[in-house]
Design an enzyme around this catalytic site. Structure first.
Site, PDB file in Angstrom:
ATOM      1  N   HIS A  44      -3.089  -6.275   2.667  1.00  0.00           N
ATOM      2  CA  HIS A  44      -2.157  -7.253   3.237  1.00  0.00           C
ATOM      3  C   HIS A  44      -2.783  -8.622   3.489  1.00  0.00           C
ATOM      4  O   HIS A  44      -2.159  -9.499   4.075  1.00  0.00           O
ATOM      5  CB  HIS A  44      -1.572  -6.729   4.555  1.00  0.00           C
ATOM      6  N   ASP A  48       1.499   8.407   6.987  1.00  0.00           N
ATOM      7  CA  ASP A  48       2.360   7.480   6.251  1.00  0.00           C
ATOM      8  C   ASP A  48       2.335   7.901   4.777  1.00  0.00           C
ATOM      9  O   ASP A  48       3.222   8.631   4.307  1.00  0.00           O
ATOM     10  CB  ASP A  48       1.832   6.044   6.479  1.00  0.00           C
ATOM     11  N   GLU A 106      -2.987   5.523  12.137  1.00  0.00           N
ATOM     12  CA  GLU A 106      -2.105   5.901  11.025  1.00  0.00           C
ATOM     13  C   GLU A 106      -2.936   6.018   9.756  1.00  0.00           C
ATOM     14  O   GLU A 106      -3.860   5.231   9.543  1.00  0.00           O
ATOM     15  CB  GLU A 106      -1.046   4.799  10.896  1.00  0.00           C
ATOM     16  N   LYS A 123       6.979   0.106  14.446  1.00  0.00           N
ATOM     17  CA  LYS A 123       5.894  -0.720  13.897  1.00  0.00           C
ATOM     18  C   LYS A 123       6.544  -1.780  13.036  1.00  0.00           C
ATOM     19  O   LYS A 123       7.149  -1.466  12.013  1.00  0.00           O
ATOM     20  CB  LYS A 123       4.958   0.154  13.065  1.00  0.00           C
ATOM     21  N   GLU A 151      -4.661  -2.656   9.266  1.00  0.00           N
ATOM     22  CA  GLU A 151      -3.910  -3.144  10.431  1.00  0.00           C
ATOM     23  C   GLU A 151      -4.628  -2.830  11.740  1.00  0.00           C
ATOM     24  O   GLU A 151      -5.045  -1.693  11.969  1.00  0.00           O
ATOM     25  CB  GLU A 151      -2.512  -2.486  10.473  1.00  0.00           C
ATOM     26  N   GLU A 169       1.847  -9.394   7.264  1.00  0.00           N
ATOM     27  CA  GLU A 169       2.654  -8.919   8.389  1.00  0.00           C
ATOM     28  C   GLU A 169       2.529  -9.836   9.602  1.00  0.00           C
ATOM     29  O   GLU A 169       2.866  -9.460  10.723  1.00  0.00           O
ATOM     30  CB  GLU A 169       2.281  -7.475   8.729  1.00  0.00           C
ATOM     31  N   SER A 194       0.871  -1.174   0.000  1.00  0.00           N
ATOM     32  CA  SER A 194       0.000   0.000   0.000  1.00  0.00           C
ATOM     33  C   SER A 194       0.911   1.228   0.000  1.00  0.00           C
ATOM     34  O   SER A 194       1.165   1.836   1.021  1.00  0.00           O
ATOM     35  CB  SER A 194      -0.910  -0.014   1.237  1.00  0.00           C
ATOM     36  N   HIS A 241       8.598  -0.884   9.391  1.00  0.00           N
ATOM     37  CA  HIS A 241       8.901  -1.887   8.355  1.00  0.00           C
ATOM     38  C   HIS A 241       8.038  -1.609   7.117  1.00  0.00           C
ATOM     39  O   HIS A 241       7.238  -0.671   7.091  1.00  0.00           O
ATOM     40  CB  HIS A 241       8.573  -3.286   8.909  1.00  0.00           C
ATOM     41  N   LYS A 256       9.661   5.274   6.996  1.00  0.00           N
ATOM     42  CA  LYS A 256      10.047   4.054   6.269  1.00  0.00           C
ATOM     43  C   LYS A 256      11.221   4.437   5.389  1.00  0.00           C
ATOM     44  O   LYS A 256      11.057   5.234   4.447  1.00  0.00           O
ATOM     45  CB  LYS A 256       8.895   3.593   5.387  1.00  0.00           C
ATOM     46  N   ASP A 306      -4.102   1.052  11.572  1.00  0.00           N
ATOM     47  CA  ASP A 306      -3.714   1.702  10.320  1.00  0.00           C
ATOM     48  C   ASP A 306      -4.755   1.308   9.279  1.00  0.00           C
ATOM     49  O   ASP A 306      -4.647   0.251   8.661  1.00  0.00           O
ATOM     50  CB  ASP A 306      -2.316   1.255   9.866  1.00  0.00           C
TER      51      ASP A 306
HETATM   52  O1  2PG Z   1       0.910   0.902   5.294  1.00  0.00           O
HETATM   53  C1  2PG Z   1       1.878   0.587   5.985  1.00  0.00           C
HETATM   54  O2  2PG Z   1       2.100   1.212   6.996  1.00  0.00           O
HETATM   55  C2  2PG Z   1       2.833  -0.486   5.563  1.00  0.00           C
HETATM   56  C3  2PG Z   1       3.549  -1.212   6.631  1.00  0.00           C
HETATM   57  O3  2PG Z   1       2.725  -1.734   7.632  1.00  0.00           O
HETATM   58  O4  2PG Z   1       2.360  -1.290   4.556  1.00  0.00           O
HETATM   59  P1  2PG Z   1       3.102  -1.245   3.131  1.00  0.00           P
HETATM   60  O5  2PG Z   1       4.527  -1.592   3.348  1.00  0.00           O
HETATM   61  O6  2PG Z   1       2.351  -2.241   2.297  1.00  0.00           O
HETATM   62  O7  2PG Z   1       2.959   0.159   2.609  1.00  0.00           O
HETATM   63 MG    MG Z   2       0.549   2.710   6.732  1.00  0.00          MG
END
Ligand code: 2PG
Ligand code: MG
Length: 435
Positions: A164, A321, A294, A397, A173, A214, A51, A374, A346, A251
């Protein structure tokens, strides 16, 4: 030997080598080795998201699994082994800012799309790890100095949905954070106890207990309330108090289901306007001990972000994010305009260590929190565990209490806590407090 005859450390980059390995989804990704003149080795593997934010640095990838040819990743590998290796050889790996600036200049594009953000990040992180090895220092201490002693509050993602998992849950999440733990190791123990209770409860209710990307369970639940109720009950049945001992976090990854100006909860079969979506989230914050959300609003719904921040930002961490993509300039704009109160970090969203550290610093300067994170596609690489301690950001996280790609980070933090001994401090609930 890491020291020269004069006793000074020589962290000159000698060789840079990349290879194609596989990530936790079975997709190809990049791993880089940087070897210094003194023989010190730094190795880093690059993660990948499902995502992704629209303004992330651009990785050279291979599309979906059915088109697994390694072509995009092979391009990134070739760039490291060719152009990048030739250009960084002879540089001082201890000059991280200089190295990262050189990588950015060599790529020459705004989003690192020419060489690939995965190529660039692999070199950036491997160089930092090689320099730490030359200094005979663990990475967290090499980057964070004598002050690096704060173990982060872990956000453990025990129910997976969205992009996910293949279940109907619209939110991506559902996480727990053992805010009442005294140490990081105790937080991991508490989290895994709840994880096991949740497995039993789901099974008893007739749900599948397979896990998502995850490592959290991916039962065929339809609503956030159903997921939160299961998690809440599991906390209680394990003997903890939801709230004081273990808090809830989510999230929703809202950009993923924001279509044509509406939040389209396809799994639940409901469409909510931005105002209704914000109302719904605020209702969940009132009804459950949810301390952090988030991406509550989509990356291109900044009005919604501001409205929700004004409404619940005083009692709930709202972490950007997709909306910030670990980019310092986007974050500063968000700080200026009241979009949330926290940033997710990230490293692969921005592509170099220096830029990721600048984003954390900008958040802290503004009294915002920062959460080291992560990606949903991970490897056994544990760099982010060290980065959480090095930056003192106080939150990490990194998924559930299953799947080695996730537990590798928790286990590294357990080791760091042990190594720090009496000087170790566990962030606990204080991590959520903003200056
Ligand atoms: O959305 C998120 O925060 C992440 C990690 O949990 O997912 P992705 O790495 O798929 O963007
Ligand atoms: Mg996110």
């Amino acid at each position: 030997m890491s020291a020269t005859a004069t006793g000074a450390i020589d962290a000159t980059i000698d060789t840079v080598t990349a290879r194609r390995i596989i990530d936790s989804r079975g997709n190809p990704t990049v791993e880089v080795d940087v070897v210094l003149a003194d023989g010190s080795l730094g190795r880093a593997a690059v993660p990948s998201g499902a995502s992704t934010g629209a303004r992330e640095a651009v990785e050279l990838r291979d599309g979906d699994a059915a088109r697994w040819h390694g072509k995009g990743v092979d391009g990134a590998v070739a760039h490291v082994n060719g152009e990048i290796a030739a250009s960084v050889r002879g540089r001082d790996a201890a000059d991280q800012a200089g190295l990262d600036a050189a990588l950015i200049a060599l790529d020459g594009t705004a989003a690192k799309s020419r060489l690939g953000a995965n190529a660039v990040l692999g070199v950036s992180l491997a160089a930092a790890k090689a320099a730490a090895a030359a200094h005979r220092s663990p990475l967290y201490r090499y980057l964070g100095g004598a002050d690096a002693h704060l173990l982060p509050l872990p956000m453990m993602n025990i129910v997976n949905g969205g992009a996910h998992a293949d279940n109907p849950l619209d939110f991506q999440e559902f996480m727990i954070a053992p805010v009442g733990a005294a140490t990081f190791a105790e937080a991991v123990r508490m989290g895994s106890e709840v994880f096991h209770t949740l497995r039993r409860d789901l099974r008893a209710a007739g749900h599948a207990t397979g896990v998502g990307d995850e490592g959290g369970f991916a039962p065929a639940l339809r609503t956030a309330e159903e997921a939160l109720d299961f998690v809440l009950a599991a906390i209680e049945r394990t003997g903890y108090r939801p709230g004081p001992d273990i808090a809830l976090l989510m999230d929703p990854a809202s950009s993923e289901f924001f279509r044509d100006g509406v939040y389209d909860y396809a799994g639940e079969g409901v469409r909510r306007t931005p105002a209704e979506h914000a109302d719904y989230l605020a209702g969940l914050v009132d009804a459950y001990p949810v301390v952090s959300i988030e991406d509550p609003m989509a990356e291109n719904d900044l009005d919604g972000w501001r409205e929700l921040t004004a409404r619940v930002g005083d009692r709930c961490q709202l972490t950007g994010d997709d909306v910030f993509c670990t980019d310092e300039a986007l974050l500063r704009e968000g700080i200026r305009t009241g979009v949330g109160n926290s940033v997710l970090v990230k490293v692969n969203q921005v592509g170099t260590l220096t830029e990721a550290l600048a984003t954390v610093a900008a958040a802290h300067e503004a009294g915002w929190t920062a959460v080291m994170s992560h990606r949903s596609g991970e490897t056994e690489d544990t760099t982010i565990a060290d980065l959480a301690v090095a930056t003192g950001c106080g939150q990490i996280k990194t998924g559930s209490l299953s799947r080695s790609d996730r537990t590798a980070k928790y286990n590294q933090l357990i080791r760091i806590e042990e190594e720090l001994g009496d000087s170790a401090r566990f962030a606990g609930r204080s991590a959520l407090r903003r200056a």
